[in-house]
Design a protein around this motif. Sequence first.
Motif, mmCIF file in Angstrom:
data_model
loop_
_atom_site.group_PDB
_atom_site.id
_atom_site.type_symbol
_atom_site.label_atom_id
_atom_site.label_comp_id
_atom_site.label_asym_id
_atom_site.label_seq_id
_atom_site.Cartn_x
_atom_site.Cartn_y
_atom_site.Cartn_z
ATOM 1 N N SER A 281 -21.833 -0.221 2.648
ATOM 2 C CA SER A 281 -22.743 -1.073 1.885
ATOM 3 C C SER A 281 -23.185 -0.382 0.605
ATOM 4 O O SER A 281 -23.386 -1.033 -0.421
ATOM 5 C CB SER A 281 -23.967 -1.429 2.744
ATOM 6 O OG SER A 281 -23.586 -2.148 3.898
ATOM 7 N N MET B 93 -23.358 -1.378 -3.745
ATOM 8 C CA MET B 93 -24.444 -1.088 -4.682
ATOM 9 C C MET B 93 -23.963 -0.190 -5.812
ATOM 10 O O MET B 93 -24.309 -0.392 -6.984
ATOM 11 C CB MET B 93 -25.605 -0.420 -3.938
ATOM 12 C CG MET B 93 -26.225 -1.258 -2.847
ATOM 13 S SD MET B 93 -27.184 -2.632 -3.530
ATOM 14 C CE MET B 93 -27.835 -3.351 -2.015
ATOM 15 N N GLN C 103 -22.180 -1.872 -8.727
ATOM 16 C CA GLN C 103 -23.050 -2.481 -9.727
ATOM 17 C C GLN C 103 -23.790 -1.436 -10.546
ATOM 18 O O GLN C 103 -24.048 -1.624 -11.738
ATOM 19 C CB GLN C 103 -24.047 -3.410 -9.034
ATOM 20 C CG GLN C 103 -23.384 -4.533 -8.253
ATOM 21 C CD GLN C 103 -24.372 -5.395 -7.501
ATOM 22 O OE1 GLN C 103 -25.537 -5.484 -7.863
ATOM 23 N NE2 GLN C 103 -23.926 -6.027 -6.435
ATOM 24 N N GLY D 6 -30.714 -0.871 -8.331
ATOM 25 C CA GLY D 6 -29.484 -0.265 -7.835
ATOM 26 C C GLY D 6 -29.734 1.053 -7.124
ATOM 27 O O GLY D 6 -29.184 1.309 -6.046
ATOM 28 N N GLY E 166 -31.370 0.340 -3.819
ATOM 29 C CA GLY E 166 -30.420 -0.266 -2.895
ATOM 30 C C GLY E 166 -29.483 0.747 -2.272
ATOM 31 O O GLY E 166 -29.170 0.669 -1.076
ATOM 32 N N VAL E 167 -29.011 1.718 -3.058
ATOM 33 C CA VAL E 167 -28.126 2.757 -2.532
ATOM 34 C C VAL E 167 -28.836 3.563 -1.448
ATOM 35 O O VAL E 167 -28.277 3.830 -0.371
ATOM 36 C CB VAL E 167 -27.637 3.682 -3.665
ATOM 37 C CG1 VAL E 167 -26.937 4.906 -3.099
ATOM 38 C CG2 VAL E 167 -26.700 2.932 -4.597
ATOM 39 N N THR F 112 -29.357 1.410 1.868
ATOM 40 C CA THR F 112 -28.219 1.206 2.766
ATOM 41 C C THR F 112 -28.050 2.390 3.717
ATOM 42 O O THR F 112 -27.680 2.212 4.885
ATOM 43 C CB THR F 112 -26.920 0.982 1.976
ATOM 44 O OG1 THR F 112 -26.716 2.070 1.063
ATOM 45 C CG2 THR F 112 -26.972 -0.319 1.201
ATOM 46 N N ALA G 296 -35.292 -4.440 -3.613
ATOM 47 C CA ALA G 296 -33.919 -3.983 -3.432
ATOM 48 C C ALA G 296 -33.793 -3.104 -2.191
ATOM 49 O O ALA G 296 -32.786 -3.156 -1.477
ATOM 50 C CB ALA G 296 -33.454 -3.219 -4.675
ATOM 51 N N GLY H 64 -31.339 -3.931 0.878
ATOM 52 C CA GLY H 64 -30.370 -2.932 1.313
ATOM 53 C C GLY H 64 -30.574 -2.506 2.753
ATOM 54 O O GLY H 64 -29.621 -2.186 3.473
#
Length: 391
Positions: free
Chosen positions: A125, A129, A132, A237, A240-241, A244, A296, A300
């Motif tokens: 996942s 991220m 992007q 972003g 989100g990283v 995950t 985000a 995530g």
Amino acid sequence: MLAIFTFGTADFVVAGLLRDMAEDLGRGEAAIGQLVTVYSIVYAISAPVAAVLTARVPRRALAVAGMAMFIAGNVVAASTSDYEVLLVSRVISAMAAAAVTPMCFNAAGTLPPEGRRGRALGALSAGIMLAQLLGVPLGTWFGGMWGWQAAFWMCVGLGVLVLVTMLTLLPVLALPPASGLRERLAPATKGPVLRGLSAMMLLSAGSMMMMTYIAPISAAAGGVDTAGVAMLFVAAGLAGVVATQVGGAASDKLGALRTVAIGAGMLVAVMVVLSGMVLWGSTPFAALVVLVMFMAFAIGLLNPPLVVWLLGRAGPSGNEVMALNASAMYLGTSLGGVLGGLMLSLYGPAALPMLAVVETALMVVLVVTARRDSRDAATGVPAERETTAVA
């Protein structure tokens, strides 16, 4: 992870090169934008079909054939100045990505021992991220420096790297037991799997809706300009990283449903606050950055446990279910854009976070109330006892 990163970069890199490609190809920006749409639609349609057709193909052979096809598609894209040829190259690349991606998720959900599968799925996942956050900006920079074709040559290089690493690092993956089409698709027709796929579609719809319309939302909340929106995307972003990875680890430690409950609760709280900020209209930029990062992070956090939950009910049909999951995500992405635009035009920016609240609540209801047999319908393994705990 590298494969997912590569496919995601190839999908969206056109967005950063829209103007340059339109000028060079003599087409309108709307026509160039359809290169992204075509890739997404072909991917969504091809994923479940490819999963069924390649069910008995050895995984290494599938990886080699799929990546070779992906590389060829991007070589064509990088070598042409004809719009129609470019369109065909996108179809080729999308079909290749659709064949390989479900295999990646199925491997990540079955190769690691129990207790580490959530982390592995979280890593995949994170690849989405990172595409992007890093892949698209890097491709845009290459395109700006050496022409838009350079972005597709970058995708060729990434594809070669993925092919080499798969050949050298990917262990032999056991094929599922030989079975007919009906048996392979049987888990996908079960209520829990259908609910899980619907939940993933709702998550994709809500998250893409919020990110697609973050510019009007943030402008209404605090007068954020274009440069500010770019900073919000970077912040989202990064969050989100990290999310995950946290979501994958939490799935292993707390269980999939508990992690879904935590992520959903956080997302609902953030959306309610964001809607209030839009109505207020004077939100400091720093506060919006924090809110977007929390948003985000919550999104995530939700993805890995939902995939873990789905794979737990897929049994030997994991590849087929993961292909349907990919289709559900792309369908949700399209749905989010349509619903978001409709809500924005009818009720204004404040309505979008509240719609996301409704979508999140429906997602949780679908998963938590899924019929749970004493034994997993697909595998015969005793089912997790998480529903009671979450309730």
